[in-house]
Design a protein around this motif. Structure first.
Motif, PDB file in Angstrom:
ATOM      1  N   THR A 145       0.857  -1.178   0.000  1.00 56.70           N
ATOM      2  CA  THR A 145       0.000   0.000   0.000  1.00 56.70           C
ATOM      3  C   THR A 145       0.895   1.231   0.000  1.00 56.70           C
ATOM      4  N   CYS A 146       0.515   2.235  -0.784  1.00 58.59           N
ATOM      5  CA  CYS A 146       1.304   3.463  -0.878  1.00 58.59           C
ATOM      6  C   CYS A 146       0.813   4.495   0.132  1.00 58.59           C
ATOM      7  N   VAL A 147       1.763   5.281   0.626  1.00 59.94           N
ATOM      8  CA  VAL A 147       1.453   6.349   1.575  1.00 59.94           C
ATOM      9  C   VAL A 147       1.930   7.665   0.974  1.00 59.94           C
ATOM     10  N   SER A 148       1.045   8.665   0.973  1.00 60.67           N
ATOM     11  CA  SER A 148       1.369   9.935   0.329  1.00 60.67           C
ATOM     12  C   SER A 148       0.816  11.102   1.129  1.00 60.67           C
ATOM     13  N   ARG A 149       1.457  12.257   0.990  1.00 55.41           N
ATOM     14  CA  ARG A 149       0.922  13.476   1.605  1.00 55.41           C
ATOM     15  C   ARG A 149      -0.380  13.887   0.935  1.00 55.41           C
ATOM     16  N   SER A 150      -0.533  13.517  -0.339  1.00 53.71           N
ATOM     17  CA  SER A 150      -1.774  13.795  -1.075  1.00 53.71           C
ATOM     18  C   SER A 150      -2.250  12.485  -1.688  1.00 53.71           C
ATOM     19  N   PRO A 151      -2.845  11.615  -0.882  1.00 49.22           N
ATOM     20  CA  PRO A 151      -3.159  10.257  -1.352  1.00 49.22           C
ATOM     21  C   PRO A 151      -4.216  10.219  -2.447  1.00 49.22           C
ATOM     22  N   ALA A 152      -3.951   9.367  -3.433  1.00 52.06           N
ATOM     23  CA  ALA A 152      -4.931   9.081  -4.463  1.00 52.06           C
ATOM     24  C   ALA A 152      -5.799   7.921  -3.985  1.00 52.06           C
ATOM     25  N   GLU A 153      -6.661   7.448  -4.858  1.00 48.60           N
ATOM     26  CA  GLU A 153      -7.536   6.333  -4.504  1.00 48.60           C
ATOM     27  C   GLU A 153      -6.688   5.098  -4.161  1.00 48.60           C
ATOM     28  N   ASN A 154      -7.078   4.417  -3.113  1.00 52.11           N
ATOM     29  CA  ASN A 154      -6.398   3.210  -2.621  1.00 52.11           C
ATOM     30  C   ASN A 154      -5.031   3.493  -2.008  1.00 52.11           C
ATOM     31  N   GLU A 155      -4.719   4.756  -1.756  1.00 51.34           N
ATOM     32  CA  GLU A 155      -3.502   5.120  -1.038  1.00 51.34           C
ATOM     33  C   GLU A 155      -3.863   5.646   0.343  1.00 51.34           C
ATOM     34  N   LEU A 156      -2.884   5.642   1.240  1.00 53.09           N
ATOM     35  CA  LEU A 156      -3.091   6.128   2.600  1.00 53.09           C
ATOM     36  C   LEU A 156      -2.400   7.465   2.796  1.00 53.09           C
ATOM     37  N   SER A 157      -2.918   8.267   3.696  1.00 49.55           N
ATOM     38  CA  SER A 157      -2.226   9.485   4.121  1.00 49.55           C
ATOM     39  C   SER A 157      -1.431   9.152   5.379  1.00 49.55           C
ATOM     40  N   TYR A 158      -0.446   9.967   5.675  1.00 48.37           N
ATOM     41  CA  TYR A 158       0.353   9.724   6.875  1.00 48.37           C
ATOM     42  C   TYR A 158      -0.510   9.838   8.132  1.00 48.37           C
ATOM     43  N   GLU A 159      -1.521  10.672   8.060  1.00 46.92           N
ATOM     44  CA  GLU A 159      -2.392  10.871   9.225  1.00 46.92           C
ATOM     45  C   GLU A 159      -3.181   9.610   9.574  1.00 46.92           C
ATOM     46  N   THR A 160      -3.376   8.732   8.606  1.00 46.56           N
ATOM     47  CA  THR A 160      -4.172   7.523   8.855  1.00 46.56           C
ATOM     48  C   THR A 160      -3.320   6.356   9.342  1.00 46.56           C
ATOM     49  N   LEU A 161      -2.004   6.548   9.444  1.00 44.97           N
ATOM     50  CA  LEU A 161      -1.128   5.459   9.891  1.00 44.97           C
ATOM     51  C   LEU A 161      -1.179   5.352  11.413  1.00 44.97           C
ATOM     52  N   THR A 162      -1.902   4.370  11.881  1.00 47.73           N
ATOM     53  CA  THR A 162      -2.029   4.147  13.314  1.00 47.73           C
ATOM     54  C   THR A 162      -1.089   3.039  13.771  1.00 47.73           C
ATOM     55  N   ALA A 163      -0.904   2.943  15.080  1.00 50.51           N
ATOM     56  CA  ALA A 163      -0.068   1.882  15.645  1.00 50.51           C
ATOM     57  C   ALA A 163      -0.632   0.516  15.280  1.00 50.51           C
ATOM     58  N   GLU A 164      -1.943   0.407  15.289  1.00 56.07           N
ATOM     59  CA  GLU A 164      -2.590  -0.866  14.955  1.00 56.07           C
ATOM     60  C   GLU A 164      -2.356  -1.229  13.492  1.00 56.07           C
ATOM     61  N   LEU A 165      -2.468  -0.247  12.612  1.00 53.70           N
ATOM     62  CA  LEU A 165      -2.296  -0.516  11.187  1.00 53.70           C
ATOM     63  C   LEU A 165      -0.873  -0.988  10.890  1.00 53.70           C
ATOM     64  N   LEU A 166       0.106  -0.417  11.585  1.00 51.88           N
ATOM     65  CA  LEU A 166       1.492  -0.780  11.334  1.00 51.88           C
ATOM     66  C   LEU A 166       1.780  -2.251  11.615  1.00 51.88           C
ATOM     67  N   GLN A 167       0.943  -2.888  12.417  1.00 54.90           N
ATOM     68  CA  GLN A 167       1.156  -4.311  12.713  1.00 54.90           C
ATOM     69  C   GLN A 167       0.776  -5.195  11.522  1.00 54.90           C
ATOM     70  N   ASP A 168       0.012  -4.647  10.578  1.00 57.37           N
ATOM     71  CA  ASP A 168      -0.386  -5.420   9.392  1.00 57.37           C
ATOM     72  C   ASP A 168       0.684  -5.398   8.304  1.00 57.37           C
ATOM     73  N   TYR A 169       1.667  -4.533   8.457  1.00 59.81           N
ATOM     74  CA  TYR A 169       2.715  -4.369   7.434  1.00 59.81           C
ATOM     75  C   TYR A 169       4.080  -4.538   8.101  1.00 59.81           C
ATOM     76  N   ASN A 170       4.787  -5.592   7.759  1.00 52.77           N
ATOM     77  CA  ASN A 170       6.090  -5.767   8.418  1.00 52.77           C
ATOM     78  C   ASN A 170       7.263  -5.256   7.582  1.00 52.77           C
ATOM     79  N   LEU A 171       6.990  -4.775   6.363  1.00 53.80           N
ATOM     80  CA  LEU A 171       8.022  -4.124   5.549  1.00 53.80           C
ATOM     81  C   LEU A 171       7.598  -2.688   5.279  1.00 53.80           C
ATOM     82  N   ILE A 172       8.489  -1.745   5.592  1.00 52.99           N
ATOM     83  CA  ILE A 172       8.230  -0.329   5.320  1.00 52.99           C
ATOM     84  C   ILE A 172       9.384   0.205   4.484  1.00 52.99           C
TER      85      ILE A 172
END
Length: 252
Positions: A145-172
């Motif tokens: 999943t892509c993370v952007s300051r100006s997210p497009a469709e199916n992308e995440l913003s940095y503001e939506t990155l929670t501690a819980e979400l980070l557990q679903d992704y083990n590669l950053i």
């Protein structure tokens, strides 16, 4: 004298000139030199090629990896699929674009991120460097999943990155310039307290060798790697392209 070089906007951080100069000396290559060409805008490439007829190959860095494409005579299949060019081969006045970032990242990631550990990846940034990362992840069948300051469709913003979400992704994977010299006190805005020893952090930045992003990973025992392994591999691939009649570089 065969000439090679790097084009970009600001090249003070460049690894390429040192790498190729040392390579030429070590391998007793006396008929080649590598220079840095700072271009205020990509349209200056045409003038550069006219002024330097000995040029046989160029590397391309930010912010021109995408902007350079319309100026080229031809595009390699892999570069077309990625949508970015970091290597140009010049032959008989014609230019052909390639993407060796894809090769460098894919090969280094396979070594760093074990097959049995692969889950999902977050890719920070959506620029030209990110496109090579996306292509490599797809080739390795790693969901991301892509993370952007100006997210497009199916992308995440940095503001939506929670501690819980980070557990679903083990590669950053950080593809942004945050943390690069001289701005070493910057890092992508993540909930770093949520990182664990199970995380793998890959930073395309290589100067400094340990960015703040990587330091925060090391502090919790995460596995980390900087952009140097990718850089060495992409540079070697570029040299092979410049010195071969044709380079097979298709995506799997």
């Amino acid at each position: 004298m065969r000439k090679f070089g790097l084009i970009g906007k600001k090249l003070g951080h460049s690894f390429s000139k040192k790498f190729f100069t040392e390579k030429f000396a070590k391998e007793d290559i006396t008929d080649a030199q590598y220079e840095l060409y700072e271009l205020a805008e990509i349209d200056a490439l045409k003038e550069l090629l006219a002024q330097e007829p000995e040029l046989m190959g160029l590397n391309v860095t930010v912010p021109y990896k995408e902007q350079v494409i319309p100026l080229l005579n031809e595009l390699d299949e892999a570069a077309a699929s990625v949508g970015a060019v970091n290597t140009i081969r010049i032959s008989n006045g014609r230019t052909k674009g390639y993407n060796t970032d894809y090769i460098g990242f894919k090969e280094s990631l396979e070594e760093f991120y074990p097959l049995e550990e692969r889950i999902k990846a977050l890719v920070l940034g959506t620029g030209g460097a990110a496109k090579a990362v996306w292509a490599a992840l797809k080739a390795l069948d790693i969901s991301f999943t892509c993370v952007s300051r100006s997210p497009a469709e199916n992308e995440l913003s940095y503001e939506t990155l929670t501690a819980e979400l980070l557990q679903d992704y083990n590669l950053i994977v950080n593809t942004t310039p945050l943390g690069m010299l001289p701005n070493v006190d910057t890092a992508p805005p993540l909930p770093y307290h949520a990182l664990t020893a199970k995380h793998y952090l890959y930073d395309l930045v290589y100067n400094p060798e340990e960015t703040l992003f990587l330091k925060k990973g090391v502090e919790v025992g995460a596995k980390t790697v900087n952009g140097l392994p990718m850089l060495y591999r992409q540079a070697i691939a570029a040299w092979d392209i410049w010195n071969s009649s044709e380079q097979a570089n298709a995506l799997p």
